[in-house]
Design a protein around this motif. Structure first.
Motif, PDB file in Angstrom:
ATOM      1  N   VAL A   1       0.858  -1.184   0.000  1.00 32.78           N
ATOM      2  CA  VAL A   1       0.000   0.000   0.000  1.00 32.78           C
ATOM      3  C   VAL A   1       0.891   1.230   0.000  1.00 32.78           C
ATOM      4  N   ALA A   2       0.783   2.046  -1.044  1.00 30.70           N
ATOM      5  CA  ALA A   2       1.581   3.271  -1.160  1.00 30.70           C
ATOM      6  C   ALA A   2       0.738   4.475  -0.769  1.00 30.70           C
ATOM      7  N   GLN A   3       1.362   5.415  -0.079  1.00 28.90           N
ATOM      8  CA  GLN A   3       0.651   6.636   0.292  1.00 28.90           C
ATOM      9  C   GLN A   3       0.028   7.264  -0.940  1.00 28.90           C
ATOM     10  N   ARG A   4      -1.229   7.654  -0.797  1.00 26.55           N
ATOM     11  CA  ARG A   4      -2.000   8.130  -1.943  1.00 26.55           C
ATOM     12  C   ARG A   4      -1.352   9.362  -2.585  1.00 26.55           C
ATOM     13  N   ASP A   5      -1.272   9.332  -3.917  1.00 27.53           N
ATOM     14  CA  ASP A   5      -0.769  10.457  -4.711  1.00 27.53           C
ATOM     15  C   ASP A   5       0.643  10.881  -4.325  1.00 27.53           C
ATOM     16  N   ASP A   6       1.453   9.923  -3.876  1.00 28.15           N
ATOM     17  CA  ASP A   6       2.830  10.220  -3.499  1.00 28.15           C
ATOM     18  C   ASP A   6       3.764   9.490  -4.458  1.00 28.15           C
ATOM     19  N   GLU A   7       4.486  10.244  -5.270  1.00 27.43           N
ATOM     20  CA  GLU A   7       5.338   9.649  -6.293  1.00 27.43           C
ATOM     21  C   GLU A   7       6.464   8.817  -5.682  1.00 27.43           C
ATOM     22  N   ARG A   8       7.042   9.297  -4.589  1.00 28.41           N
ATOM     23  CA  ARG A   8       8.112   8.531  -3.923  1.00 28.41           C
ATOM     24  C   ARG A   8       7.597   7.175  -3.467  1.00 28.41           C
ATOM     25  N   ALA A   9       6.409   7.151  -2.881  1.00 28.70           N
ATOM     26  CA  ALA A   9       5.839   5.895  -2.397  1.00 28.70           C
ATOM     27  C   ALA A   9       5.574   4.942  -3.549  1.00 28.70           C
ATOM     28  N   GLN A  10       5.078   5.467  -4.661  1.00 28.58           N
ATOM     29  CA  GLN A  10       4.797   4.617  -5.812  1.00 28.58           C
ATOM     30  C   GLN A  10       6.079   4.060  -6.428  1.00 28.58           C
ATOM     31  N   GLU A  11       7.126   4.897  -6.488  1.00 26.54           N
ATOM     32  CA  GLU A  11       8.408   4.415  -7.023  1.00 26.54           C
ATOM     33  C   GLU A  11       8.991   3.323  -6.143  1.00 26.54           C
ATOM     34  N   LEU A  12       8.875   3.478  -4.823  1.00 29.11           N
ATOM     35  CA  LEU A  12       9.394   2.454  -3.924  1.00 29.11           C
ATOM     36  C   LEU A  12       8.568   1.179  -4.041  1.00 29.11           C
TER      37      LEU A  12
ATOM     38  N   ILE B   1       1.972  -6.378   9.329  1.00 28.02           N
ATOM     39  CA  ILE B   1       2.263  -5.139   8.596  1.00 28.02           C
ATOM     40  C   ILE B   1       3.722  -4.752   8.817  1.00 28.02           C
ATOM     41  N   LEU B   2       4.366  -4.339   7.744  1.00 28.74           N
ATOM     42  CA  LEU B   2       5.686  -3.710   7.829  1.00 28.74           C
ATOM     43  C   LEU B   2       5.527  -2.267   7.381  1.00 28.74           C
ATOM     44  N   GLY B   3       5.973  -1.322   8.211  1.00 24.25           N
ATOM     45  CA  GLY B   3       5.842   0.088   7.875  1.00 24.25           C
ATOM     46  C   GLY B   3       7.137   0.682   7.361  1.00 24.25           C
ATOM     47  N   VAL B   4       7.077   1.284   6.178  1.00 23.69           N
ATOM     48  CA  VAL B   4       8.215   2.004   5.604  1.00 23.69           C
ATOM     49  C   VAL B   4       7.920   3.495   5.726  1.00 23.69           C
ATOM     50  N   ASN B   5       8.822   4.226   6.340  1.00 24.74           N
ATOM     51  CA  ASN B   5       8.545   5.600   6.749  1.00 24.74           C
ATOM     52  C   ASN B   5       8.915   6.636   5.678  1.00 24.74           C
ATOM     53  N   LEU B   6       7.887   7.343   5.200  1.00 23.65           N
ATOM     54  CA  LEU B   6       8.113   8.515   4.362  1.00 23.65           C
ATOM     55  C   LEU B   6       7.671   9.784   5.075  1.00 23.65           C
ATOM     56  N   GLY B   7       7.260   9.649   6.340  1.00 21.84           N
ATOM     57  CA  GLY B   7       6.765  10.790   7.093  1.00 21.84           C
ATOM     58  C   GLY B   7       7.851  11.487   7.875  1.00 21.84           C
ATOM     59  N   GLU B   8       7.418  12.366   8.799  1.00 25.50           N
ATOM     60  CA  GLU B   8       8.353  13.164   9.570  1.00 25.50           C
ATOM     61  C   GLU B   8       8.860  12.428  10.807  1.00 25.50           C
ATOM     62  N   VAL B   9       7.950  11.764  11.531  1.00 22.01           N
ATOM     63  CA  VAL B   9       8.330  11.155  12.807  1.00 22.01           C
ATOM     64  C   VAL B   9       8.472   9.644  12.665  1.00 22.01           C
TER      65      VAL B   9
ATOM     66  N   ALA C   1      15.629   3.540   2.166  1.00 21.74           N
ATOM     67  CA  ALA C   1      16.856   2.938   1.630  1.00 21.74           C
ATOM     68  C   ALA C   1      17.035   1.491   2.066  1.00 21.74           C
ATOM     69  N   ASP C   2      16.411   1.118   3.193  1.00 24.13           N
ATOM     70  CA  ASP C   2      16.555  -0.244   3.719  1.00 24.13           C
ATOM     71  C   ASP C   2      15.396  -1.150   3.337  1.00 24.13           C
ATOM     72  N   ALA C   3      14.373  -0.593   2.718  1.00 28.06           N
ATOM     73  CA  ALA C   3      13.131  -1.338   2.521  1.00 28.06           C
ATOM     74  C   ALA C   3      13.320  -2.574   1.653  1.00 28.06           C
ATOM     75  N   ARG C   4      14.068  -2.457   0.574  1.00 25.57           N
ATOM     76  CA  ARG C   4      14.226  -3.591  -0.336  1.00 25.57           C
ATOM     77  C   ARG C   4      14.821  -4.802   0.391  1.00 25.57           C
ATOM     78  N   ASP C   5      15.930  -4.603   1.108  1.00 23.63           N
ATOM     79  CA  ASP C   5      16.579  -5.724   1.791  1.00 23.63           C
ATOM     80  C   ASP C   5      15.691  -6.295   2.893  1.00 23.63           C
ATOM     81  N   ILE C   6      15.035  -5.431   3.645  1.00 26.46           N
ATOM     82  CA  ILE C   6      14.222  -5.905   4.770  1.00 26.46           C
ATOM     83  C   ILE C   6      13.009  -6.674   4.274  1.00 26.46           C
ATOM     84  N   VAL C   7      12.344  -6.174   3.236  1.00 21.96           N
ATOM     85  CA  VAL C   7      11.164  -6.870   2.715  1.00 21.96           C
ATOM     86  C   VAL C   7      11.539  -8.230   2.139  1.00 21.96           C
ATOM     87  N   THR C   8      12.607  -8.291   1.371  1.00 27.53           N
ATOM     88  CA  THR C   8      12.997  -9.585   0.789  1.00 27.53           C
ATOM     89  C   THR C   8      13.455 -10.559   1.879  1.00 27.53           C
TER      90      THR C   8
END
Length: 283
Positions: A8-19, A87-95, A104-111
């Protein structure tokens, strides 16, 4: 075993969709390398931007793992929709109290998680309690990961309600107020904090009761999660009970709401964030 993953990618967020597209490619390569099936779907809002089958988030409840890419709000939305699915959360937010994984770590952690799931059939993680509100007429509001709020017709001058809060049957506070908030430790850093409630470490087994702009206020109270909590409202034509700022039910005072632990907690997997370090990012 074959593994089914939802993203699930954050809605209308290009970075989230690319990841999301990067993770899909990595999982497809993993499946080919391991000679196993790794089935991946994305949320329907991202379907046009990401080359993968798209489904409603609620239909990901039968997946083995769901990856949430965005801020805490995105993860809250995912948790509402999929129940106890890991659920695994990948952070694109502030906190990022709930999302512990950096992009940057999402690919290795998810696989790595998917490979572990294939080998063992399960994932280690932690559970986060949720709250539910019930009331007259046998209704139950959608569970809340952060907080349940009971308030009057509106916030501010002239919009309050008379609120009585009982803890284990005993009156803890009775006053004209904007409302009362009951938070989990997960939600202590959210609405609860903005209303003057305490920070509570996420591993604490407790609930927090905080009045909202009460005329005769009591300090916020931390109680055992199994404590019987009832909130009664009167003195107004309308009141509301709200779950995580999203799901709401209109009340017709006088009315009583019972707040208790929901039967199904949220399951988070992957690395845990550093709660104390995250506090430095709060405004």
């Amino acid at each position: 075993m074959d593994v089914a993953v939802g993203i699930v990618a954050q809605r209308d967020d290009e970075r989230a969709q690319e990841l999301a597209a990067t993770l899909i490619e990595a999982l497809e390569c993993l499946g080919e390398h391991e000679q196993a099936t790794v089935s991946v779907v994305v949320d329907d809002a991202s379907g046009d931007a990401v080359d993968a089958p798209a489904v409603p988030v609620a239909s990901m409840a039968d997946r083995d793992l769901v990856v949430s890419i965005g801020g805490d709000g995105t993860l809250l939305f995912v948790a509402r929709e999929i129940g106890t699915t890991p659920i695994l959360g990948v952070n694109l937010g502030e906190v990022g109290f709930l999302n512990a994984v950096a992009p940057a770590d999402a690919r290795d952690i998810v696989t790595d998680l998917v490979a572990a799931l294939r080998e063992t059939g399960s994932l280690e993680g932690r559970t986060l309690s949720r709250l539910e509100a019930t009331g007259d007429g046998d209704w139950t509001l959608e569970p809340a990961l952060n907080e349940i709020v009971v308030h009057g017709p509106r916030r501010g001058h002239g919009g309050g309600v008379t609120v009585e809060t009982r803890i284990g049957g005993d009156c803890y506070a009775a006053s004209h107020a904007d409302g009362v908030l009951v938070a989990t430790p997960t939600g202590s850093t959210a609405y609860n904090l903005s209303e003057g409630g305490p920070l509570v470490h996420p591993e604490t087994d407790a609930l927090i009761v905080t009045q909202m702009a009460a005329a005769e206020s009591m300090p916020p109270l931390v109680v055992d999660p199994d404590t019987e909590l009832t909130i009664s409202v009167s003195g107004a034509d309308t009141a509301y009970v709200i779950s995580d700022g999203r799901n709401r039910r209109r009340l017709e005072p006088p009315a009583t709401v019972t707040v208790s632990l929901a039967p199904d907690p949220v399951r988070l997997v992957g690395p845990e964030g550093n709660f104390v370090t995250s506090l430095e990012k709060l405004d």
